[in-house]
Write a protein that holds these residues in place. Sequence first.
Motif, PDB file in Angstrom:
ATOM      1  N   PRO A   1       1.178  -1.232   0.191  1.00  0.00           N
ATOM      2  CA  PRO A   1       0.185  -0.227   0.099  1.00  0.00           C
ATOM      3  C   PRO A   1       1.349   1.484  -0.229  1.00  0.00           C
ATOM      4  N   ARG A   2      -0.131   2.512  -0.442  1.00  0.00           N
ATOM      5  CA  ARG A   2       0.897   3.534  -0.729  1.00  0.00           C
ATOM      6  C   ARG A   2       0.171   4.110   0.680  1.00  0.00           C
ATOM      7  N   ILE A   3      -0.421   3.875   1.768  1.00  0.00           N
ATOM      8  CA  ILE A   3      -0.002   4.441   3.160  1.00  0.00           C
ATOM      9  C   ILE A   3      -0.425   3.408   4.338  1.00  0.00           C
ATOM     10  N   SER A   4       0.390   4.111   5.355  1.00  0.00           N
ATOM     11  CA  SER A   4       0.653   2.658   6.373  1.00  0.00           C
ATOM     12  C   SER A   4       0.010   3.566   7.588  1.00  0.00           C
ATOM     13  N   VAL A   5      -0.958   2.820   8.385  1.00  0.00           N
ATOM     14  CA  VAL A   5      -1.197   2.683   9.180  1.00  0.00           C
ATOM     15  C   VAL A   5      -0.399   2.332  10.805  1.00  0.00           C
ATOM     16  N   ASN A   6      -0.129   3.083  11.437  1.00  0.00           N
ATOM     17  CA  ASN A   6       0.726   3.521  12.469  1.00  0.00           C
ATOM     18  C   ASN A   6       0.323   3.476  13.865  1.00  0.00           C
ATOM     19  N   GLY A   7       1.079   3.300  14.433  1.00  0.00           N
ATOM     20  CA  GLY A   7       0.694   3.927  16.009  1.00  0.00           C
ATOM     21  C   GLY A   7       0.549   2.383  17.201  1.00  0.00           C
ATOM     22  N   LYS A   8       0.559   2.726  18.690  1.00  0.00           N
ATOM     23  CA  LYS A   8       0.092   1.902  19.253  1.00  0.00           C
ATOM     24  C   LYS A   8      -0.929   1.952  20.714  1.00  0.00           C
ATOM     25  N   ASP A   9      -1.273   0.581  21.144  1.00  0.00           N
ATOM     26  CA  ASP A   9      -2.554   1.238  22.302  1.00  0.00           C
ATOM     27  C   ASP A   9      -4.034   1.851  21.643  1.00  0.00           C
ATOM     28  N   LYS A  10      -3.901   2.580  21.484  1.00  0.00           N
ATOM     29  CA  LYS A  10      -5.278   3.467  21.880  1.00  0.00           C
ATOM     30  C   LYS A  10      -5.548   4.974  20.381  1.00  0.00           C
ATOM     31  N   ILE A  11      -4.206   5.157  20.479  1.00  0.00           N
ATOM     32  CA  ILE A  11      -3.139   5.660  19.322  1.00  0.00           C
ATOM     33  C   ILE A  11      -3.151   5.758  18.112  1.00  0.00           C
ATOM     34  N   SER A  12      -3.787   5.735  16.682  1.00  0.00           N
ATOM     35  CA  SER A  12      -3.655   4.997  16.015  1.00  0.00           C
ATOM     36  C   SER A  12      -3.990   6.069  14.415  1.00  0.00           C
ATOM     37  N   PHE A  13      -2.820   6.326  13.516  1.00  0.00           N
ATOM     38  CA  PHE A  13      -2.779   7.548  12.544  1.00  0.00           C
ATOM     39  C   PHE A  13      -2.526   6.568  10.792  1.00  0.00           C
ATOM     40  N   ALA A  14      -2.700   6.758  10.171  1.00  0.00           N
ATOM     41  CA  ALA A  14      -2.610   6.737   7.888  1.00  0.00           C
ATOM     42  C   ALA A  14      -1.647   7.843   8.260  1.00  0.00           C
TER      43      ALA A  14
END
Length: 142
Positions: free
Chosen positions: A42-55
């Motif tokens: 994909p050309r977008i990736s989801v990052n984050g830990k626990d309760k916070i994620s962001f693309a």
Amino acid sequence: MKRVYVNEEWCLGCHSCEYNCAFANSGLSDMVKALKGKKLFPRISVNGKDKISFAVSCRHCDDPLCVKCCISGALHIDEGRVCIDKTKCVGCLSCMMACPYGALSVSENGTAQKCELCLENACGEPACVKGCPNRAIVYEER
């Protein structure tokens, strides 16, 4: 110019944006065939830990560092979008190192890839936006 924006408060971390992006850029018409048993690119990736994620995807900067450092001239600005000419990319990945957002990644063939707003695959709007179940990703002008 319209751009992709992410509201991390609404992101579920479900990775639907990644699947939709990978499918939209696969060139296939069947999502199951496009994604089944394959490594996704994909050309977008989801990052984050626990309760916070962001693309994370390309910000299509006004003065992009990735374009400035591209040794082959593959990265260029086209009507406000930062685009890659895949025939010119030599796979040095200096653009990945230069991008302050981490928005570039390695493609299936080892060259650089990035979000180009799905304008070449006729989705009408970016596939990540269409595929986000919580509407955490929007395509708008700010």
